[in-house]
Design a protein around this motif. Structure first.
Motif, PDB file in Angstrom:
ATOM      1  N   TYR A  25       0.837  -1.206   0.000  1.00 34.76           N
ATOM      2  CA  TYR A  25       0.000   0.000   0.000  1.00 34.76           C
ATOM      3  C   TYR A  25       0.868   1.251   0.000  1.00 34.76           C
ATOM      4  O   TYR A  25       0.528   2.265  -0.626  1.00 34.76           O
ATOM      5  CB  TYR A  25      -0.915   0.005   1.234  1.00 34.76           C
ATOM      6  N   ASP A  26       1.988   1.188   0.716  1.00 37.71           N
ATOM      7  CA  ASP A  26       2.922   2.311   0.755  1.00 37.71           C
ATOM      8  C   ASP A  26       3.544   2.523  -0.623  1.00 37.71           C
ATOM      9  O   ASP A  26       3.613   3.636  -1.148  1.00 37.71           O
ATOM     10  CB  ASP A  26       3.992   2.037   1.809  1.00 37.71           C
ATOM     11  N   ALA A  27       3.986   1.423  -1.221  1.00 36.67           N
ATOM     12  CA  ALA A  27       4.697   1.514  -2.505  1.00 36.67           C
ATOM     13  C   ALA A  27       3.830   2.120  -3.604  1.00 36.67           C
ATOM     14  O   ALA A  27       4.337   2.831  -4.483  1.00 36.67           O
ATOM     15  CB  ALA A  27       5.195   0.132  -2.922  1.00 36.67           C
ATOM     16  N   ILE A  28       2.528   1.847  -3.563  1.00 38.18           N
ATOM     17  CA  ILE A  28       1.650   2.365  -4.621  1.00 38.18           C
ATOM     18  C   ILE A  28       1.017   3.700  -4.236  1.00 38.18           C
ATOM     19  O   ILE A  28       0.185   4.232  -4.970  1.00 38.18           O
ATOM     20  CB  ILE A  28       0.551   1.345  -4.985  1.00 38.18           C
ATOM     21  N   GLY A  29       1.388   4.237  -3.070  1.00 41.04           N
ATOM     22  CA  GLY A  29       0.886   5.538  -2.656  1.00 41.04           C
ATOM     23  C   GLY A  29      -0.493   5.527  -2.054  1.00 41.04           C
ATOM     24  O   GLY A  29      -1.088   6.591  -1.839  1.00 41.04           O
ATOM     25  N   LEU A  30      -1.022   4.333  -1.771  1.00 38.03           N
ATOM     26  CA  LEU A  30      -2.361   4.254  -1.182  1.00 38.03           C
ATOM     27  C   LEU A  30      -2.330   4.586   0.306  1.00 38.03           C
ATOM     28  O   LEU A  30      -3.210   5.278   0.814  1.00 38.03           O
ATOM     29  CB  LEU A  30      -2.934   2.854  -1.394  1.00 38.03           C
ATOM     30  N   LEU A  31      -1.318   4.117   1.008  1.00 39.95           N
ATOM     31  CA  LEU A  31      -1.186   4.380   2.444  1.00 39.95           C
ATOM     32  C   LEU A  31       0.285   4.629   2.763  1.00 39.95           C
ATOM     33  O   LEU A  31       0.985   3.753   3.270  1.00 39.95           O
ATOM     34  CB  LEU A  31      -1.712   3.200   3.263  1.00 39.95           C
ATOM     35  N   PRO A  32       0.777   5.819   2.463  1.00 40.63           N
ATOM     36  CA  PRO A  32       2.178   6.121   2.775  1.00 40.63           C
ATOM     37  C   PRO A  32       2.422   6.081   4.283  1.00 40.63           C
ATOM     38  O   PRO A  32       1.570   6.500   5.068  1.00 40.63           O
ATOM     39  CB  PRO A  32       2.350   7.547   2.231  1.00 40.63           C
ATOM     40  N   ALA A  33       3.565   5.543   4.670  1.00 38.55           N
ATOM     41  CA  ALA A  33       3.932   5.575   6.082  1.00 38.55           C
ATOM     42  C   ALA A  33       4.172   7.024   6.503  1.00 38.55           C
ATOM     43  O   ALA A  33       4.632   7.842   5.717  1.00 38.55           O
ATOM     44  CB  ALA A  33       5.189   4.742   6.312  1.00 38.55           C
ATOM     45  N   THR A  34       3.843   7.311   7.742  1.00 43.03           N
ATOM     46  CA  THR A  34       4.063   8.669   8.252  1.00 43.03           C
ATOM     47  C   THR A  34       5.550   8.951   8.437  1.00 43.03           C
ATOM     48  O   THR A  34       6.018  10.067   8.207  1.00 43.03           O
ATOM     49  CB  THR A  34       3.338   8.839   9.595  1.00 43.03           C
TER      50      THR A  34
ATOM     51  N   LEU B 247      12.054   0.767   8.612  1.00 39.03           N
ATOM     52  CA  LEU B 247      10.950   0.477   9.521  1.00 39.03           C
ATOM     53  C   LEU B 247       9.888   1.564   9.409  1.00 39.03           C
ATOM     54  O   LEU B 247      10.142   2.737   9.706  1.00 39.03           O
ATOM     55  CB  LEU B 247      11.443   0.391  10.966  1.00 39.03           C
ATOM     56  N   ARG B 248       8.699   1.182   9.005  1.00 41.13           N
ATOM     57  CA  ARG B 248       7.610   2.128   8.802  1.00 41.13           C
ATOM     58  C   ARG B 248       6.828   2.343  10.084  1.00 41.13           C
ATOM     59  O   ARG B 248       6.597   1.399  10.846  1.00 41.13           O
ATOM     60  CB  ARG B 248       6.673   1.631   7.698  1.00 41.13           C
ATOM     61  N   ARG B 249       6.392   3.599  10.288  1.00 44.77           N
ATOM     62  CA  ARG B 249       5.574   3.949  11.440  1.00 44.77           C
ATOM     63  C   ARG B 249       4.406   4.794  10.949  1.00 44.77           C
ATOM     64  O   ARG B 249       4.493   5.460   9.906  1.00 44.77           O
ATOM     65  CB  ARG B 249       6.384   4.707  12.500  1.00 44.77           C
ATOM     66  N   TYR B 250       3.300   4.753  11.712  1.00 44.96           N
ATOM     67  CA  TYR B 250       2.067   5.390  11.264  1.00 44.96           C
ATOM     68  C   TYR B 250       1.478   6.251  12.375  1.00 44.96           C
ATOM     69  O   TYR B 250       1.523   5.886  13.558  1.00 44.96           O
ATOM     70  CB  TYR B 250       1.045   4.324  10.854  1.00 44.96           C
ATOM     71  N   ASP B 251       0.869   7.377  11.975  1.00 45.67           N
ATOM     72  CA  ASP B 251       0.185   8.221  12.945  1.00 45.67           C
ATOM     73  C   ASP B 251      -1.300   7.863  12.956  1.00 45.67           C
ATOM     74  O   ASP B 251      -1.766   6.967  12.232  1.00 45.67           O
ATOM     75  CB  ASP B 251       0.416   9.702  12.644  1.00 45.67           C
ATOM     76  N   ASP B 252      -2.073   8.573  13.791  1.00 44.03           N
ATOM     77  CA  ASP B 252      -3.488   8.258  13.938  1.00 44.03           C
ATOM     78  C   ASP B 252      -4.258   8.484  12.637  1.00 44.03           C
ATOM     79  O   ASP B 252      -5.186   7.737  12.316  1.00 44.03           O
ATOM     80  CB  ASP B 252      -4.101   9.101  15.057  1.00 44.03           C
ATOM     81  N   ARG B 253      -3.882   9.523  11.898  1.00 38.58           N
ATOM     82  CA  ARG B 253      -4.580   9.793  10.639  1.00 38.58           C
ATOM     83  C   ARG B 253      -4.372   8.643   9.644  1.00 38.58           C
ATOM     84  O   ARG B 253      -5.292   8.281   8.902  1.00 38.58           O
ATOM     85  CB  ARG B 253      -4.109  11.116  10.036  1.00 38.58           C
ATOM     86  N   ALA B 254      -3.188   8.056   9.661  1.00 39.16           N
ATOM     87  CA  ALA B 254      -2.930   6.915   8.787  1.00 39.16           C
ATOM     88  C   ALA B 254      -3.786   5.719   9.189  1.00 39.16           C
ATOM     89  O   ALA B 254      -4.255   4.964   8.334  1.00 39.16           O
ATOM     90  CB  ALA B 254      -1.445   6.549   8.825  1.00 39.16           C
ATOM     91  N   LEU B 255      -4.010   5.544  10.498  1.00 40.19           N
ATOM     92  CA  LEU B 255      -4.875   4.452  10.953  1.00 40.19           C
ATOM     93  C   LEU B 255      -6.299   4.638  10.441  1.00 40.19           C
ATOM     94  O   LEU B 255      -6.961   3.680  10.035  1.00 40.19           O
ATOM     95  CB  LEU B 255      -4.874   4.364  12.476  1.00 40.19           C
ATOM     96  N   VAL B 256      -6.786   5.890  10.468  1.00 41.72           N
ATOM     97  CA  VAL B 256      -8.126   6.179   9.949  1.00 41.72           C
ATOM     98  C   VAL B 256      -8.182   5.844   8.458  1.00 41.72           C
ATOM     99  O   VAL B 256      -9.143   5.245   7.970  1.00 41.72           O
ATOM    100  CB  VAL B 256      -8.509   7.652  10.184  1.00 41.72           C
ATOM    101  N   ARG B 257      -7.132   6.227   7.731  1.00 41.79           N
ATOM    102  CA  ARG B 257      -7.111   5.943   6.296  1.00 41.79           C
ATOM    103  C   ARG B 257      -7.105   4.433   6.044  1.00 41.79           C
ATOM    104  O   ARG B 257      -7.812   3.947   5.155  1.00 41.79           O
ATOM    105  CB  ARG B 257      -5.895   6.599   5.647  1.00 41.79           C
ATOM    106  N   LEU B 258      -6.342   3.685   6.845  1.00 41.46           N
ATOM    107  CA  LEU B 258      -6.318   2.241   6.674  1.00 41.46           C
ATOM    108  C   LEU B 258      -7.691   1.638   6.973  1.00 41.46           C
ATOM    109  O   LEU B 258      -8.142   0.723   6.273  1.00 41.46           O
ATOM    110  CB  LEU B 258      -5.260   1.618   7.580  1.00 41.46           C
ATOM    111  N   GLN B 259      -8.342   2.141   8.010  1.00 45.40           N
ATOM    112  CA  GLN B 259      -9.684   1.649   8.308  1.00 45.40           C
ATOM    113  C   GLN B 259     -10.604   1.845   7.107  1.00 45.40           C
ATOM    114  O   GLN B 259     -11.375   0.962   6.730  1.00 45.40           O
ATOM    115  CB  GLN B 259     -10.260   2.369   9.529  1.00 45.40           C
TER     116      GLN B 259
END
Length: 262
Positions: free
Chosen positions: A35-44, A51-63
């Motif tokens: 998802y990161d590689a295709i730009g759908l869910l970039p890591a924060t 090592l990828r890490r995500y913020d709360d907004r990224a969690l909402v996007r993944l949901q």
């Protein structure tokens, strides 16, 4: 959205590691990397070693991604939807309405099946209205057509009807055997990119390719089908009867194969 280095500040902004997110969301870390590689869910933030890490907004996007996948959208369509909407609350409210409809439909199906069991046990006649309450097979047709074209359902139906009884039994027997192998894979705890998982995913691809023209069985379609085995109870039961975790093991193996290239 991404920080090039995982400094203390970046880590504070993105407190959720990829392993935690993958485990909580029920997806593989490989899927998140895709998802990161295709730009759908970039890591924060991305630290040393990637090592990828995500913020709360990224969690909402993944949901939202998972919800839209549950509706049957492919990854390109999901990205267009998400990138075209700025108001997460409005969009999630629409998702809630859909989930409530699904909850009601499942409740009706559950009641129908319980009624069927009672009538069988008591020797009563079946009632068509009660028996099929909550079962709408025309929804299958609509979903297939929306995902893969107006004639996809009809082509699949024609393919099935063209088979003789022996061919149909062989096709169904292979699906059951795959389910049993998926259950064994789940029980073994083998990784999604293991040799065993790869063999299972390739077997599933070959099984699906019997009914789908090879040019149409793309990696994205393969991933979508894999997700359906977990997200749609109408498909899940076709694998979970063989053992708990079978559908998830098959999904993860299929994702891993799609990520490597079919």
């Amino acid at each position: 959205m991404r920080d090039s280095t995982d400094t203390t500040g970046a880590a504070a902004k993105a407190p959720h590691g990829i392993a935690e997110v993958a485990r909580s969301a029920g997806v593989s870390s490989r899927t998140l990397r895709h998802y990161d590689a295709i730009g759908l869910l970039p890591a924060t933030a991305v630290g040393d070693g990637g090592l990828r890490r995500y913020d709360d907004r990224a969690l909402v996007r993944l949901q939202r991604i998972l919800l839209l996948r549950g509706l049957g959208l492919g990854l390109p369509e999901i990205r267009r939807v998400l990138d075209g909407e700025q108001d997460d609350v409005t969009a999630l409210t629409a998702h809630v309405a859909w989930l409530e409809r699904e909850r009601d439909r499942l409740a009706r199906q559950l009641a129908a099946v319980r009624t069927t069991i009672t009538r069988i046990e008591q020797g009563e006649d079946m009632n068509a209205t009660d028996t099929f309450d909550g079962f709408d097979q025309t929804k299958f047709k609509q979903e297939v057509e929306e995902r893969w074209g107006a004639d996809a359902w009809d082509r699949g139906a024609r393919w099935w009807e063209s088979k003789d009884a022996d061919a149909k039994r062989a096709f169904q027997a292979e699906q059951r055997a795959i389910a049993e192998d998926a259950a064994a894979l789940a029980a073994s705890g083998a990784a999604a990119d293991s040799a065993e998982a790869d063999a299972l995913a390739r077997r599933q691809f070959a099984w699906l390719a019997q009914a789908t023209p090879p040019a149409e069985l793309t990696a994205d379609r393969f991933r979508t089908l894999a997700d359906m085995y977990v997200q749609d109870e109408r498909f899940t039961h076709a694998y979970e009867w063989a053992g708990a975790g079978a559908s998830r093991a098959l999904r993860d193996a299929m994702h891993a194969l799609a990520d490597r290239g079919l």
